[in-house]
Design a protein around this motif. Sequence first.
Motif, mmCIF file in Angstrom:
data_model
loop_
_atom_site.group_PDB
_atom_site.id
_atom_site.type_symbol
_atom_site.label_atom_id
_atom_site.label_comp_id
_atom_site.label_asym_id
_atom_site.label_seq_id
_atom_site.Cartn_x
_atom_site.Cartn_y
_atom_site.Cartn_z
ATOM 1 N N SER A 225 0.819 -1.214 0.000
ATOM 2 C CA SER A 225 0.000 0.000 0.000
ATOM 3 C C SER A 225 0.854 1.265 0.000
ATOM 4 O O SER A 225 0.350 2.360 -0.252
ATOM 5 C CB SER A 225 -0.934 0.012 1.214
ATOM 6 N N LEU A 226 2.156 1.101 0.293
ATOM 7 C CA LEU A 226 3.055 2.256 0.319
ATOM 8 C C LEU A 226 3.357 2.766 -1.087
ATOM 9 O O LEU A 226 3.341 3.965 -1.342
ATOM 10 C CB LEU A 226 4.358 1.888 1.036
ATOM 11 N N HIS A 227 3.604 1.819 -2.004
ATOM 12 C CA HIS A 227 3.935 2.195 -3.383
ATOM 13 C C HIS A 227 3.781 0.952 -4.265
ATOM 14 O O HIS A 227 4.028 -0.180 -3.806
ATOM 15 C CB HIS A 227 5.375 2.727 -3.464
ATOM 16 N N PHE B 142 5.626 -0.306 -6.325
ATOM 17 C CA PHE B 142 6.874 -1.075 -6.421
ATOM 18 C C PHE B 142 6.837 -2.312 -5.521
ATOM 19 O O PHE B 142 7.402 -3.365 -5.840
ATOM 20 C CB PHE B 142 8.063 -0.186 -6.053
ATOM 21 N N PHE B 143 6.167 -2.210 -4.387
ATOM 22 C CA PHE B 143 6.165 -3.290 -3.404
ATOM 23 C C PHE B 143 5.061 -4.318 -3.631
ATOM 24 O O PHE B 143 4.957 -5.286 -2.878
ATOM 25 C CB PHE B 143 6.014 -2.714 -1.984
ATOM 26 N N GLU B 144 4.225 -4.119 -4.652
ATOM 27 C CA GLU B 144 3.041 -4.974 -4.815
ATOM 28 C C GLU B 144 3.408 -6.437 -5.039
ATOM 29 O O GLU B 144 2.750 -7.336 -4.504
ATOM 30 C CB GLU B 144 2.183 -4.471 -5.985
ATOM 31 N N SER B 145 4.433 -6.696 -5.832
ATOM 32 C CA SER B 145 4.792 -8.096 -6.136
ATOM 33 C C SER B 145 5.885 -8.620 -5.223
ATOM 34 O O SER B 145 6.445 -9.690 -5.472
ATOM 35 C CB SER B 145 5.257 -8.204 -7.596
ATOM 36 N N LEU B 146 6.169 -7.881 -4.154
ATOM 37 C CA LEU B 146 7.286 -8.233 -3.272
ATOM 38 C C LEU B 146 7.059 -9.566 -2.564
ATOM 39 O O LEU B 146 7.964 -10.405 -2.460
ATOM 40 C CB LEU B 146 7.507 -7.121 -2.245
ATOM 41 N N SER B 147 5.864 -9.787 -2.058
ATOM 42 C CA SER B 147 5.578 -11.015 -1.301
ATOM 43 C C SER B 147 5.777 -12.257 -2.173
ATOM 44 O O SER B 147 6.278 -13.290 -1.710
ATOM 45 C CB SER B 147 4.159 -10.978 -0.745
ATOM 46 N N GLU B 148 5.391 -12.173 -3.438
ATOM 47 C CA GLU B 148 5.562 -13.310 -4.351
ATOM 48 C C GLU B 148 7.045 -13.575 -4.623
ATOM 49 O O GLU B 148 7.490 -14.724 -4.670
ATOM 50 C CB GLU B 148 4.819 -13.021 -5.657
#
Length: 247
Positions: free
Chosen positions: A44-46, A48-54
């Motif tokens: 939710s910050l940016h 860029f971090f959306e696919s980080l968990s995957e």
Amino acid sequence: MKLQDLKQSYRTKNTQFITITGNGMVIESDDILFNVSPKINISSLHPFFESLSEILSNTENMVFSCVHIEIKKKDHICDFDIKKIDTNQYLIIATDFSKHYNSFKSLVQSRNETTIQSEILLLNNQLLKEKEVFKNKFIANFSHEVKNPITSIISFTNLLKDTKLNSEQRDYLGIINSSGFHLNSIINDILDISKIETGKLEIKLAFFNLYKLIDQLHIKYNLKCKEKNLIFKVSIDKEIPNYIESD
């Protein structure tokens, strides 16, 4: 491992430390660069971090360089170093290199502009050379075409001199002949201008009769003055020699 303990190994004034879970939930943040509330998902910050968990599920450590992110209308150019701490905890080290990257960008842009200016200058010089070559060719061809009829005029006036002429006709013929030579010399001067620009002009001194030249000018301009009811007079200092040297 506590956040405070981890910071001791990676401390820098432009660095923010964030700990997250494997699915991206924020555990702690020191908020040096931007505010991150605990218990929110880092995505939710940016974007860029959306696919980080995957990505985190497939690797333990990752590095992302020169990431341009905008958070709350403030731009950051950061390097992100993501390290796995334990089975369900990751450390995000965000180092702000905005000044460094902007400085590098300005340097590259300056070098590119210098290179472009050098190329433009080179093209302009080449264009000037091509124009100079074209101009010189044009002058040479033009002069050659004009010289042909002038040569014919001079040749026929020389032939007329050998015919029966009265004094007035002979004077007029002398003017025509002199004008032909004068026009021919003007064309030579045009060629000389081209030679001056290329540094190939040679001064060639020769003697000529100054009094004869003045007599021819007197006859020529006296005729023009008569047409306007004017009197044309010539006066030459006796100390001036008949022959002088000139190019």
